[in-house]
Design an enzyme around this catalytic site. Structure first.
Site, short mmCIF file in Angstrom:
data_model
loop_
_atom_site.label_atom_id
_atom_site.label_comp_id
_atom_site.label_asym_id
_atom_site.label_seq_id
_atom_site.Cartn_x
_atom_site.Cartn_y
_atom_site.Cartn_z
N GLY A 1 0.83 -1.21 0.00
CA GLY A 1 0.00 0.00 0.00
C GLY A 1 0.87 1.25 0.00
N ARG B 1 13.53 10.01 -2.42
CA ARG B 1 14.43 11.14 -2.66
C ARG B 1 15.71 10.97 -1.82
NH1 ARG B 1 15.02 15.75 0.45
NH2 ARG B 1 15.60 17.70 -0.60
N ARG C 1 0.76 -4.84 -5.76
CA ARG C 1 0.87 -6.12 -5.05
C ARG C 1 1.05 -7.16 -6.15
NH1 ARG C 1 -0.67 -4.56 0.19
NH2 ARG C 1 -2.23 -2.89 0.18
N ASP D 1 5.00 -5.10 5.98
CA ASP D 1 5.61 -6.37 6.40
C ASP D 1 5.69 -7.38 5.25
OD1 ASP D 1 2.80 -6.59 6.56
OD2 ASP D 1 2.96 -8.31 7.89
N THR E 1 4.29 2.20 5.54
CA THR E 1 2.89 1.75 5.59
C THR E 1 2.16 2.63 6.59
OG1 THR E 1 1.41 -0.04 6.29
CG2 THR E 1 3.59 -0.07 7.23
N ASP F 1 -0.14 1.63 8.41
CA ASP F 1 -0.70 0.78 9.46
C ASP F 1 0.10 0.74 10.76
OD1 ASP F 1 -2.52 0.19 7.49
OD2 ASP F 1 -1.58 -1.72 6.94
N ASP G 1 2.29 -1.33 11.60
CA ASP G 1 2.27 -2.70 12.10
C ASP G 1 3.61 -3.43 11.96
OD1 ASP G 1 2.15 -2.76 9.37
OD2 ASP G 1 0.59 -4.28 9.24
N ARG H 1 -5.68 -2.23 8.48
CA ARG H 1 -5.63 -3.68 8.23
C ARG H 1 -5.85 -4.44 9.53
NH1 ARG H 1 -3.63 -5.95 2.89
NH2 ARG H 1 -1.47 -6.09 3.53
N ALA I 1 -12.12 10.29 21.82
CA ALA I 1 -13.14 9.25 21.68
C ALA I 1 -13.50 8.65 23.05
CB ALA I 1 -12.64 8.15 20.76
N LYS J 1 -22.56 14.29 28.52
CA LYS J 1 -21.84 14.56 27.26
C LYS J 1 -22.83 14.78 26.13
CE LYS J 1 -17.75 12.81 26.47
NZ LYS J 1 -16.52 12.03 26.38
N ARG K 1 -24.97 7.16 14.15
CA ARG K 1 -24.61 7.17 12.75
C ARG K 1 -23.26 6.47 12.60
NH1 ARG K 1 -29.01 8.88 12.83
NH2 ARG K 1 -29.97 10.65 11.73
N HIS L 1 -10.19 5.36 2.00
CA HIS L 1 -8.87 5.61 1.40
C HIS L 1 -8.37 7.04 1.50
CE1 HIS L 1 -9.28 1.54 -0.07
NE2 HIS L 1 -7.99 1.60 -0.39
N GLN M 1 -7.51 8.30 3.97
CA GLN M 1 -6.44 8.22 4.98
C GLN M 1 -5.09 7.88 4.37
OE1 GLN M 1 -8.26 5.95 8.64
NE2 GLN M 1 -9.49 5.63 6.84
P1 ATP Z 1 0.84 -2.78 3.49
O1 ATP Z 1 1.18 -2.94 4.95
O2 ATP Z 1 0.70 -1.37 3.10
O3 ATP Z 1 -0.28 -3.63 3.03
P2 ATP Z 1 2.72 -4.74 2.57
O4 ATP Z 1 4.12 -4.62 2.12
O5 ATP Z 1 2.48 -5.53 3.81
O6 ATP Z 1 2.14 -3.27 2.68
P3 ATP Z 1 1.67 -6.87 0.91
O7 ATP Z 1 0.62 -6.86 -0.13
O8 ATP Z 1 1.52 -7.79 2.06
O9 ATP Z 1 1.83 -5.35 1.40
O10 ATP Z 1 3.09 -7.21 0.24
C1 ATP Z 1 3.52 -6.49 -0.90
C2 ATP Z 1 4.08 -7.46 -1.91
O11 ATP Z 1 5.25 -8.10 -1.35
C3 ATP Z 1 3.16 -8.60 -2.28
O12 ATP Z 1 2.23 -8.25 -3.28
C4 ATP Z 1 4.16 -9.63 -2.80
O13 ATP Z 1 4.55 -9.34 -4.11
C5 ATP Z 1 5.34 -9.42 -1.86
N1 ATP Z 1 5.29 -10.40 -0.75
C6 ATP Z 1 4.55 -10.31 0.38
N2 ATP Z 1 4.73 -11.39 1.16
C7 ATP Z 1 5.59 -12.19 0.52
C8 ATP Z 1 6.15 -13.48 0.78
N3 ATP Z 1 5.86 -14.17 1.89
N4 ATP Z 1 6.98 -14.01 -0.14
C9 ATP Z 1 7.28 -13.34 -1.27
N5 ATP Z 1 6.78 -12.13 -1.59
C10 ATP Z 1 5.94 -11.55 -0.72
#
Ligand code: ATP
Length: 322
Positions: A11, A21, A72, A103, A126, A128, A130, A172, A187, A214, A246, A252, A254
């Protein structure tokens, strides 16, 4: 070291451009070549690799999203896909890679090193938050501020109508955006996967807070938290009550927007730190910032351990929501 390839993956997040950069300019300052890979691992497999010198990254520090594009890629999960990507990198004279992503992207980066011998360093990009090994991931600050601006606006209307609002935020499987936007947005509760909240409890809390006088009540719900998202949660909490509620899903918005000062500086420091780590011959580490210090953490640890104090902030929120 001959040439560094930099890519953004997974993402998009605000601040990725500041990091791209920084990588290109830090490489230039060290007399090392730099190329950019378009559209993450998908572009790597398709050979979308182009030179990225100091001038190519002019005027991007303030831009949201990623000028390199991201994607992805299912093919990168396969050995054949990764072998194709490795051949393209070698043909472009690349021996070192900086992967900016979440991750999943770090998992892919680790395989690129283990199977094909590239020196690979990660930058946590990211919204997230995370990944451990850093206090904050790149884009988190901007995303939380966007969510917060929306929460503040929603509170105006909630207070005017004496209403309860359930606001769904992104993240996520992680509740960091919910926690930070909830705490800073005043909140009454945040509903996150990291805690064992139950619906009766939240209902009681909401009813009590209106009884205390409140005029508004905000409940922040982390994306993907329980069936039906914020709509499902709201329905189950409010059924058989008179509560006027509500639901608002921020979605998105965000992800986009100009990065905050914090994300620009984080991007600059992490991108520069990634090049320094590669120059030191380091491999399979993620660059992070902890207590304002730039540190390196082995990939494995960034997704297996997390010692950041989520619970402490959650307890603080709870104490102050009265
Ligand atoms: P976000 O946290 O924003 O979702 P992310 O890096 O965790 O980012 P993912 O879609 O999980 O997003 O991973 C990005 C890309 O990295 C995947 O589309 C894939 O190509 C590659 N990838 C993820 N996990 C693996 C894995 N276990 N082995 C090989 N490639 C991977």
């Amino acid at each position: 070291m001959r040439r560094i390839a930099v890519l953004t993956s997974g993402g998009d997040s605000p601040g990725m451009n500041a990091a791209v950069r920084a990588v290109a300019r830090a490489a230039d300052a060290a007399g090392v070549g730099c190329v950019g890979v378009s559209d993450g691992y998908r572009g790597m497999i398709q050979g979308q690799i182009r030179p990225l010198d100091a001038r190519d990254v002019s005027g991007i520090i303030q831009l949201g999203g990623t000028v390199l594009g991201t994607a992805r890629s299912k093919k990168f999960y396969t050995e054949e896909g990764r072998a194709k990507a490795a051949t393209n990198l070698r043909n472009a004279g690349v021996d070192s890679v900086v992967v900016i992503g979440g991750d999943g992207s770090m998992h892919g980066a680790e395989l690129l090193s283990q199977e094909h011998g590239f020196n690979v360093v990660g930058v946590p990009g990211t919204i997230d938050n995370d990944l451990s090994g850093t206090d904050f991931t790149l884009g988190f600050d901007t995303a939380v501020n966007t969510a917060l601006e929306a929460i503040d606006k929603i509170r105006d209307t909630a207070a005017s109508h004496n209403r309860l609002f359930f606001i769904e935020v992104m993240g996520r499987n992680a509740g960091w955006i919910a926690l930070y936007s909830g705490l800073s947005g005043g909140a009454t509760a945040v509903l996150v996967p990291e805690s064992d909240w139950d619906e009766d409890n939240i209902r009681r809390k909401v009813v009590e807070s209106f009884a205390l006088g409140k005029r508004f009540c905000i409940v922040v719900v982390a994306e993907g938290e329980r069936e039906g998202g914020a709509f499902g949660v709201a329905q189950r909490i409010c059924e058989a009550t008179e509560l006027d509620y509500r639901v608002s899903t921020l979605g998105h918005m965000q992800r986009g927007g100009a990065p905050t000062m914090r994300d620009r500086i984080l991007g600059a420091r992490l991108g520069d730190g990634a090049v320094t780590a590669l120059l030191d011959g380091d491999n399979e580490v993620m660059i992070g910032e902890r207590k304002l210090e730039i540190i390196r953490t082995p990939f494995q640890e960034t997704w297996t351990t997390d010692d950041r104090d989520f619970g402490g902030l959650l307890a603080l929120m709870d104490r102050l929501a009265r």
